[in-house]
Write a protein that holds these residues in place. Structure first.
Motif, PDB file in Angstrom:
ATOM      1  N   GLN A 197     101.496   7.978  -6.535  1.00 25.29           N
ATOM      2  CA  GLN A 197     101.595   8.149  -5.021  1.00 25.29           C
ATOM      3  C   GLN A 197     100.409   7.535  -4.509  1.00 25.29           C
ATOM      4  O   GLN A 197     100.513   6.967  -3.407  1.00 25.29           O
ATOM      5  CB  GLN A 197     101.936   9.878  -4.687  1.00 25.29           C
ATOM      6  CG  GLN A 197     103.309  10.153  -5.116  1.00 25.29           C
ATOM      7  CD  GLN A 197     103.319  11.597  -4.444  1.00 25.29           C
ATOM      8  OE1 GLN A 197     103.191  11.880  -3.544  1.00 25.29           O
ATOM      9  NE2 GLN A 197     104.234  12.478  -5.472  1.00 25.29           N
ATOM     10  N   LEU A 198      99.284   7.910  -4.891  1.00 26.17           N
ATOM     11  CA  LEU A 198      98.001   7.669  -4.198  1.00 26.17           C
ATOM     12  C   LEU A 198      98.030   5.988  -4.426  1.00 26.17           C
ATOM     13  O   LEU A 198      97.499   5.288  -3.651  1.00 26.17           O
ATOM     14  CB  LEU A 198      96.928   8.112  -4.982  1.00 26.17           C
ATOM     15  CG  LEU A 198      96.626   9.614  -4.707  1.00 26.17           C
ATOM     16  CD1 LEU A 198      95.519  10.162  -5.779  1.00 26.17           C
ATOM     17  CD2 LEU A 198      96.582   9.847  -3.357  1.00 26.17           C
ATOM     18  N   ILE A 199      98.338   5.609  -5.570  1.00 21.25           N
ATOM     19  CA  ILE A 199      98.201   3.868  -5.713  1.00 21.25           C
ATOM     20  C   ILE A 199      99.208   3.407  -4.748  1.00 21.25           C
ATOM     21  O   ILE A 199      98.976   2.231  -4.288  1.00 21.25           O
ATOM     22  CB  ILE A 199      98.389   3.648  -7.104  1.00 21.25           C
ATOM     23  CG1 ILE A 199      97.550   3.972  -8.243  1.00 21.25           C
ATOM     24  CG2 ILE A 199      98.625   1.958  -7.274  1.00 21.25           C
ATOM     25  CD1 ILE A 199      97.717   4.042  -9.689  1.00 21.25           C
ATOM     26  N   THR A 200     100.448   3.955  -4.903  1.00 20.20           N
ATOM     27  CA  THR A 200     101.657   3.317  -3.663  1.00 20.20           C
ATOM     28  C   THR A 200     100.882   3.512  -2.361  1.00 20.20           C
ATOM     29  O   THR A 200     101.163   2.434  -1.348  1.00 20.20           O
ATOM     30  CB  THR A 200     102.560   4.289  -3.794  1.00 20.20           C
ATOM     31  OG1 THR A 200     102.934   4.380  -4.863  1.00 20.20           O
ATOM     32  CG2 THR A 200     103.863   3.766  -2.841  1.00 20.20           C
ATOM     33  N   PRO A 209      85.252  -0.902  -0.466  1.00 23.10           N
ATOM     34  CA  PRO A 209      86.528  -0.434  -1.374  1.00 23.10           C
ATOM     35  C   PRO A 209      87.519   0.412  -0.541  1.00 23.10           C
ATOM     36  O   PRO A 209      87.280   1.696  -0.927  1.00 23.10           O
ATOM     37  CB  PRO A 209      85.858  -0.251  -2.678  1.00 23.10           C
ATOM     38  CG  PRO A 209      84.592   0.395  -2.480  1.00 23.10           C
ATOM     39  CD  PRO A 209      84.192  -0.422  -0.912  1.00 23.10           C
ATOM     40  N   ILE A 210      88.140   0.059   0.234  1.00 24.75           N
ATOM     41  CA  ILE A 210      89.159   0.898   1.005  1.00 24.75           C
ATOM     42  C   ILE A 210      90.398   0.747   0.777  1.00 24.75           C
ATOM     43  O   ILE A 210      91.034  -0.688   0.617  1.00 24.75           O
ATOM     44  CB  ILE A 210      88.698   1.120   2.427  1.00 24.75           C
ATOM     45  CG1 ILE A 210      88.980  -0.300   3.259  1.00 24.75           C
ATOM     46  CG2 ILE A 210      87.356   1.505   2.735  1.00 24.75           C
ATOM     47  CD1 ILE A 210      88.885  -0.199   4.699  1.00 24.75           C
ATOM     48  N   PRO A 211      91.344   1.481   0.891  1.00 30.02           N
ATOM     49  CA  PRO A 211      92.893   1.297   0.631  1.00 30.02           C
ATOM     50  C   PRO A 211      93.488   0.446   1.821  1.00 30.02           C
ATOM     51  O   PRO A 211      92.829   0.459   2.991  1.00 30.02           O
ATOM     52  CB  PRO A 211      93.677   2.537   0.464  1.00 30.02           C
ATOM     53  CG  PRO A 211      92.623   3.628   1.208  1.00 30.02           C
ATOM     54  CD  PRO A 211      91.120   2.967   0.849  1.00 30.02           C
ATOM     55  N   GLN A 232      93.286   2.172  -8.601  1.00 27.26           N
ATOM     56  CA  GLN A 232      93.606   2.895  -9.843  1.00 27.26           C
ATOM     57  C   GLN A 232      92.729   4.031  -9.998  1.00 27.26           C
ATOM     58  O   GLN A 232      92.930   5.163 -10.568  1.00 27.26           O
ATOM     59  CB  GLN A 232      94.168   1.798 -10.803  1.00 27.26           C
ATOM     60  CG  GLN A 232      95.007   2.790 -12.054  1.00 27.26           C
ATOM     61  CD  GLN A 232      95.435   1.683 -13.053  1.00 27.26           C
ATOM     62  OE1 GLN A 232      95.418   0.398 -12.671  1.00 27.26           O
ATOM     63  NE2 GLN A 232      95.628   2.323 -14.165  1.00 27.26           N
ATOM     64  N   ASP A 233      91.598   3.392 -10.296  1.00 30.52           N
ATOM     65  CA  ASP A 233      90.515   4.465 -10.746  1.00 30.52           C
ATOM     66  C   ASP A 233      90.223   5.651  -9.778  1.00 30.52           C
ATOM     67  O   ASP A 233      90.324   6.573 -10.548  1.00 30.52           O
ATOM     68  CB  ASP A 233      89.072   3.591 -10.983  1.00 30.52           C
ATOM     69  CG  ASP A 233      88.714   3.023  -9.829  1.00 30.52           C
ATOM     70  OD1 ASP A 233      89.243   2.971  -8.512  1.00 30.52           O
ATOM     71  OD2 ASP A 233      87.424   2.615  -9.775  1.00 30.52           O
ATOM     72  N   ILE A 234      90.173   5.440  -8.722  1.00 33.07           N
ATOM     73  CA  ILE A 234      90.089   6.773  -7.697  1.00 33.07           C
ATOM     74  C   ILE A 234      91.163   7.508  -7.767  1.00 33.07           C
ATOM     75  O   ILE A 234      91.387   8.750  -7.688  1.00 33.07           O
ATOM     76  CB  ILE A 234      89.793   6.410  -6.243  1.00 33.07           C
ATOM     77  CG1 ILE A 234      88.892   7.715  -5.851  1.00 33.07           C
ATOM     78  CG2 ILE A 234      90.610   5.899  -5.537  1.00 33.07           C
ATOM     79  CD1 ILE A 234      88.269   7.157  -4.632  1.00 33.07           C
TER      80      ILE A 234
END
Length: 479
Positions: free
Chosen positions: A352-355, A193-195, A360-362
Motif C-alpha cells: 500500500q505504501l509503495i502504491t 527523496p519524496i513520494p 520500497q526501502d522506507i
C-alpha cells in the motif's frame, strides 16, 4: 503518535523552489564590465552604444548595441539573450566571433534581470515580449535580418518568439527547456527523496505561488508546444553533463522543430560551463551564413515527441469490509500460521505504501514497525518530512551553484581606443566618404561631357546629382 501536518509539509523546499524559478539572485555588474565603448578586435575598431527601451509593462530595459566604427550601413544583427541569474555581460564571450562576420551584436538585460526593471523573471513568458520590443526597435533602425542566440532562459525565449515571427533568419539555442514544470519536477526529484503524490502537492503549491506573485502559469510555459510552428534554421546545443536542464529537453525540441534546417551539437561543461571555442565559431558561422536568406516558405513536418506525463496522485485502496469477531473467543493461531499472517500483513502494508509513491526501502521499514496501514503512513510521512527538511538546505546550496551566472571568459583583448586614435579614425572615415563622393562626381562629369554638355554646367550638374538621369534632368531645366 504525533500527527503530521500535510499543510506545512516541505514548506522550506517550497520557498526554495519558487524563488529559484522566479527570483534567483540578480546579476550585479558595472557598465565597465561590458568593456570600453570604443575598442579594437585585431585591426578593426568597434563601438558600444547603450540605450533603453520600455516593454509592454512599462518597465525599462537596459540594452547595448555593438557595431563597426566609424558607423557604416549594417543591416544584419544577432541578438544575444542571457540565461536566468545572468545579464547582458554574458554576451561578451560571443563578441570576438560575431563582430568579425560583419554582423552587429545586440544584447539586453531581460526584465527582472541585471540593470533592467522588474521584480521577477518568468523564464520566457514575459521575456518574449521584451524581445519583441527590441526587434521592433532594431528594424526601425534599418536592420532587415535578425538572428537570435539564446542560452537557457534566453533559448526558451527565442523559441517562443521564433514561433510567432517567421522573419527571424536563424536561431542558436543553447540548453533550452521543453517544459518548465518538468524541469521543476526533475530538479526536486534529483535532490529530495519524496513520494510522487507529495511531489504533486509540492508542484501545485509552487505553481500557485508563482501565479500569484509573478502572474504566469508554469504549466503553460512549454516551448515544446511552440517549436513545431517555428520556421527559422536552428542550431541546438547542450552539455551532455548538464544536471540542471537535462539534455533530453534539447533533444526533444530539436526533434519537434518546424524547420528542416536544424542541427544538434553536444559538448561537456555543465549548464553554466564555458562553451568550447569550436562551438562559438560554428554558431557564428551558422549565423553569418543564414542571415539574409528566407526559409519561411519551406516548413518541415515535425513529429511531436511524447512528453513525460506528470505523475498523478494515486488513490488510497479501499479496505475490504469484513464482519468483526471478538478475538477473545477465537483460538490462538499456531506459531507457524501467526508468522505467515505477520509476513502477509507486512507485505500488504508495504504494498500500500509503495502504491502511494513511497520508496520500497522506507515502505518495508514502516511495515516492520506497524501492522496498521494508517499508523505506517503517519510514520512514513513523518520520516519523509524530516528527510525533506534535511534536504532543503542541500537543495538550496545545489540550486545556488547551478543557478550561478557564468562569468565571461574574455579570452580576447578588447583594446580601448584612445581619443586621438578615435579622432583619426573619424577623419579617415570622412576622407573616405569625400573620396567616394569625388569619384561619383568625376564619373558623372565624364559621362555628361561625352553627351555633349558644356564643361561648366556639366560640372555643376555632377556636383548636384547622384545619377546621369537626374543630372540631365537638372541641365534640361536650367539651360
Amino acid at each position: 503518535m504525533e500527527k503530521v501536518s500535510w499543510g506545512s509539509l516541505l514548506s522550506d523546499s517550497y520557498d526554495i523552489l519558487w524563488k529559484s524559478i522566479i527570483r534567483p539572485p540578480r546579476s550585479q555588474y558595472e557598465l565597465s564590465d561590458l568593456g570600453p565603448q570604443k575598442f579594437r578586435l585585431a585591426s578593426q575598431v568597434y563601438s558600444r552604444e547603450d540605450f533603453y527601451l520600455k516593454n509592454d509593462r512599462e518597465m525599462r530595459l537596459s540594452c547595448s548595441l555593438f557595431r563597426s566604427f566609424p558607423k557604416r550601413h549594417q543591416n544584419r544583427c544577432v541578438i544575444f539573450l542571457h540565461g536566468n541569474c545572468s545579464s547582458r555581460v554574458e554576451a561578451i564571450d560571443v563578441l570576438p566571433v560575431i563582430l568579425p562576420k560583419n554582423l552587429m551584436l545586440c544584447c539586453l538585460d531581460l526584465s527582472g534581470s541585471g540593470h533592467s526593471e522588474g521584480e521577477f523573471i518568468s523564464l520566457g513568458h514575459f521575456e518574449e515580449k521584451d524581445l519583441q520590443v527590441l526587434i521592433q526597435h532594431l528594424r526601425s533602425l534599418g536592420v532587415s535580418h535578425v538572428g537570435l542566440w539564446g542560452r537557457s532562459m534566453g533559448a526558451a525565449t527565442s523559441i517562443l518568439r521564433a514561433a510567432e515571427d517567421w522573419s527571424i533568419s536563424a536561431v542558436v539555442l543553447d540548453s533550452p527547456f521543453s517544459s518548465l514544470a518538468l524541469v521543476a519536477q526533475e530538479l526536486v526529484n534529483s535532490q529530495i527523496p519524496i513520494p510522487e503524490f507529495l511531489m504533486n502537492l509540492a508542484l501545485r503549491r509552487v505553481r500557485q505561488e508563482i501565479l500569484e506573485r509573478a502572474s504566469f502559469d508554469i504549466e503553460e510555459l512549454q516551448p515544446i508546444r511552440c517549436a513545431p510552428r517555428a520556421r527559422s534554421p536552428a542550431l541546438f546545443a547542450t552539455a551532455t553533463d548538464d544536471d540542471f536542464i537535462l539534455p533530453h529537453h534539447t533533444y526533444d525540441l530539436h526533434h519537434a522543430w518546424g524547420s528542416e534546417i536544424r542541427k544538434l551539437v553536444t559538448f561537456e561543461g555543465g549548464h553554466n560551463g564555458v562553451r568550447p571555442k569550436w562551438f562559438l565559431e560554428e554558431a557564428a558561422e551558422f549565423m553569418a551564413s543564414k542571415l539574409g536568406q528566407s526559409f519561411a516558405a519551406a516548413p518541415a513536418q515535425p513529429q511531436m515527441p511524447q512528453m513525460p506525463q506528470m505523475p498523478q496522485m494515486p488513490q488510497m485502496p479501499r479496505p475490504e469490509v469484513k464482519e468483526l469477531q471478538d478475538p477473545m473467543l477465537l483460538p490462538p493461531p499456531p506459531p507457524e500460521e501467526a508468522s505467515k499472517v505477520k509476513r502477509r500483513t507486512q507485505s500488504d502494508v508495504a504494498l500500500q505504501l509503495i502504491t502511494m509513491g513511497f520508496s520500497q526501502d522506507i515502505a518495508e521499514e514502516a511495515a516492520r514497525h506497524f501492522q496498521s496501514p494508517e499508523d505506517a503512513v503517519e510514520w512514513t510521512l513523518k520520516q519523509t518530512t524530516q528527510i525533506a527538511k534535511d534536504s532543503a538546505e542541500a537543495l538550496d546550496s545545489s540550486l545556488a551553484q547551478k543557478l550561478r551566472a557564468p562569468k565571461p571568459v574574455q579570452s580576447f583583448k578588447a583594446v580601448a581606443v584612445l581619443p586621438e586614435v578615435e579622432a583619426a579614425a573619424a577623419a579617415a572615415g570622412r576622407a573616405l566618404r569625400d573620396l567616394a563622393i569625388r569619384d561619383v562626381e568625376q564619373g558623372l562629369l565624364h559621362q555628361l561631357l561625352e553627351l555633349g554638355f558644356a564643361p561648366g554646367p556639366a560640372r555643376e550638374a555632377a556636383r548636384r546629382s547622384s545619377s546621369v538621369e537626374s543630372a540631365v534632368a537638372w541641365l534640361a531645366e536650367t539651360t
